[in-house]
Design an enzyme around this catalytic site. Structure first.
Site, short mmCIF file in Angstrom:
data_model
loop_
_atom_site.label_atom_id
_atom_site.label_comp_id
_atom_site.label_asym_id
_atom_site.label_seq_id
_atom_site.Cartn_x
_atom_site.Cartn_y
_atom_site.Cartn_z
N ASP A 33 0.89 -1.34 -0.09
CA ASP A 33 -0.05 -0.08 0.12
C ASP A 33 0.79 1.35 0.06
O ASP A 33 0.42 2.41 -0.31
CB ASP A 33 -0.99 0.12 1.29
N LYS A 57 -0.73 -5.39 4.23
CA LYS A 57 -1.62 -5.67 5.26
C LYS A 57 -1.11 -6.33 6.25
O LYS A 57 -0.08 -7.09 6.18
CB LYS A 57 -2.64 -6.71 4.31
#
Length: 366
Positions: free
Chosen positions: A243, A254
């Protein structure tokens, strides 16, 4: 990619020309539904509630959300309000801010009457670039799998992945799953170990859904099983998405990714992160200290929703009532634990020199 033989993208313009359609990922894997986004609020809610998720897709959705905002208020103040509202939806994924800055930068240079059409077209270009980037990531990463297949004397390659970094997390193809799809389509035998990825179960619900739909062999495993399988030679390769990745090669992904990287390092299993250029934050160099980690609603920990035997759905409580919970959504894997980074431009070591080697123009910008 395909669902029941029909090709879909996760986001695409509606035929009306003034809205977009997205796959509602909160309904998967048991129901496939499209949702129409027609306003700034529609887009912000879709991102915040994870109707759409995955860093690249969040960025594209935000770009379209800014375009939709221009239908209602194309003023300079309207641009600022829309950017602020969309930027506040998810703090960790850098693609969101990157896409907003790119679209907003285009809009400030033109007249208000032209801003909706310009923004909508720019969002479409960002979407197309994402598809091309992910396809290229697949080609580069697929070669890693093919080489492992050859090194194993033609035996299948077992790849462990965490969360969902497939086509559902992008516009098409995916990041971490793109090399798997590329290898599969080349006829390289590959088997995917799919971490369930609590608390939202993106692996069990989304990665397994899309791998099954595309005919890729896979097995869903409990989040804590990966280290055990690595110890016993059951994992050849780990590939995860990201991300936000720092200029020094630290990878934010994550929650639980860091633990997989530690296990991979201890068992000499190659650990790669796959990501497009828009996920690299060139302003940061220490991911653990500098990347903001989203803290999500504790209800994601305390409750689970699933399908009942009669086909209905129910949400149940799974944590002792009254116990406090914490729900950090991401963690950071230091560059020293990352074998390499797979991008649309090729594969590099997880370091400043490695990334600048693929993106030399960024060194000048820095």
């Amino acid at each position: 990619m395909h669902i029941d033989g029909t090709p879909y993208r996760t986001i695409f313009p509606d035929p009306d020309g003034v809205s977009v359609q997205v796959i509602d990922q909160t309904r998967l894997p048991f129901a496939f539904e499209l949702r129409r986004l027609a306003t700034l609020d529609d887009a912000a809610v879709a991102i915040r509630t994870m109707i759409v998720r995955g860093a690249p897709l969040i960025g594209v959705t935000a770009a379209y959300g800014l375009a939709l905002a221009m239908r209602a208020d194309p003023s300079m103040e309207g641009i600022d309000r829309a950017v602020a509202a969309l930027a506040a939806t998810r703090p960790t994924a850098i693609n969101l801010r990157w896409a907003l800055d790119r679209v907003a930068g285009n809009l400030r240079q033109i007249q208000p009457a032209e801003r909706f059409a310009r923004a909508f077209a720019e969002a479409g270009r960002i979407a197309e670039e994402d598809v091309a980037s992910c396809r290229s990531i697949g080609a580069h990463g697929g070669q890693i799998i093919a080489d492992l297949h050859a090194a194993k004397g033609g035996r299948p390659v077992t790849v462990l992945t965490h969360c969902n970094a497939g086509w559902l997390a992008t516009v098409d193809w995916g990041t971490a799953l793109a090399p798997i799809y590329a290898a599969h389509e080349r006829g390289v035998p590959v088997h995917v170990l799919v971490d369930e990825t609590r608390p939202r179960s993106q692996g069990a619900a989304l990665t397994a859904f899309e791998l099954h739909g595309h005919g890729v062999p896979h097995t869903v495993i409990a989040d804590n099983a990966g280290g055990h399988l690595m110890q016993h030679g059951g994992v050849d390769l780990c590939i995860v998405g990201s991300d936000r990745t720092t200029a020094s090669g630290d990878v934010c992904n994550k929650i639980g990714t860091y633990l997989k990287a530690l296990a991979a390092h201890d068992n000499r299993v190659p650990f790669y992160a796959a990501l497009p250029f828009s996920t690299i934050d060139w302003t940061l160099h220490d991911g653990v200290r500098e990347i903001p980690i989203e803290e999500r609603d504790g209800r994601e920990i305390t409750h689970m929703t699933g399908r009942l035997a009669d086909g209905g759905f129910a949400t149940i409580e799974v944590v002792s009532p009254g116990s406090p919970v914490a729900n950090p959504a991401f963690d950071v894997t230091p560059a020293r634990l990352v074998t390499g980074i797979i991008t649309e431009r090729g594969i590099c070591e997880a370091s400043e020199e490695g990334l600048y080697g693929l993106y030399p123009e960024r060194r000048k910008a820095a």
